[in-house]
Design a protein around this motif. Structure first.
Motif, PDB file in Angstrom:
ATOM      1  N   ASP A 186       7.410   3.595   2.588  1.00 12.63           N
ATOM      2  CA  ASP A 186       8.612   3.985   3.331  1.00 12.63           C
ATOM      3  C   ASP A 186       8.949   2.965   4.419  1.00 12.63           C
ATOM      4  OD1 ASP A 186       8.943   6.258   1.793  1.00 12.63           O
ATOM      5  OD2 ASP A 186       7.907   7.563   3.217  1.00 12.63           O
ATOM      6  N   PRO A 198       0.839  -1.206   0.000  1.00  6.90           N
ATOM      7  CA  PRO A 198       0.000   0.000   0.000  1.00  6.90           C
ATOM      8  C   PRO A 198       0.874   1.256   0.000  1.00  6.90           C
ATOM      9  CG  PRO A 198      -0.717  -1.533   1.703  1.00  6.90           C
ATOM     10  CD  PRO A 198       0.576  -2.045   1.169  1.00  6.90           C
ATOM     11  N   GLU A 199       0.428   2.273  -0.683  1.00  7.72           N
ATOM     12  CA  GLU A 199       1.211   3.509  -0.824  1.00  7.72           C
ATOM     13  C   GLU A 199       1.642   4.072   0.528  1.00  7.72           C
ATOM     14  OE1 GLU A 199       3.369   6.047  -2.899  1.00  7.72           O
ATOM     15  OE2 GLU A 199       2.123   4.537  -3.852  1.00  7.72           O
ATOM     16  N   HIS A 200       0.763   4.001   1.518  1.00 11.62           N
ATOM     17  CA  HIS A 200       1.089   4.581   2.823  1.00 11.62           C
ATOM     18  C   HIS A 200       2.118   3.751   3.596  1.00 11.62           C
ATOM     19  CE1 HIS A 200      -2.092   1.707   3.914  1.00 11.62           C
ATOM     20  NE2 HIS A 200      -1.544   1.708   5.117  1.00 11.62           N
ATOM     21  N   CYS A 201       2.477   2.568   3.100  1.00  5.93           N
ATOM     22  CA  CYS A 201       3.434   1.695   3.773  1.00  5.93           C
ATOM     23  C   CYS A 201       4.780   1.611   3.050  1.00  5.93           C
ATOM     24  CB  CYS A 201       2.865   0.283   3.889  1.00  5.93           C
ATOM     25  SG  CYS A 201       1.423   0.164   4.941  1.00  5.93           S
TER      26      CYS A 201
END
Length: 51
Positions: free
Chosen positions: A22, A17-20
């Motif tokens: 990093d 997922p994009e928010h994960c």
């Protein structure tokens, strides 16, 4: 594992997922560093047997 990354790498990348991104990057780099250290220790052990 490297074979799985070769054949399924793009699917794995797309599954993060994009928010994960990093957090996953950091975890992957830390694990890679740990495996590199482990490999180095094994290589030193093997070199000690040869000499």
């Amino acid at each position: 594992m490297s074979a799985a990354l070769t054949s399924d790498g793009e699917q794995l990348i797309d599954a993060v997922p994009e928010h994960c991104v990093d957090l996953v990057c950091q975890a992957v780099r830390e694990n890679a560093a740990a495996w590199a250290e482990f490999a180095g220790k094994l290589e030193r052990r093997a070199a000690g047997r040869k000499g």
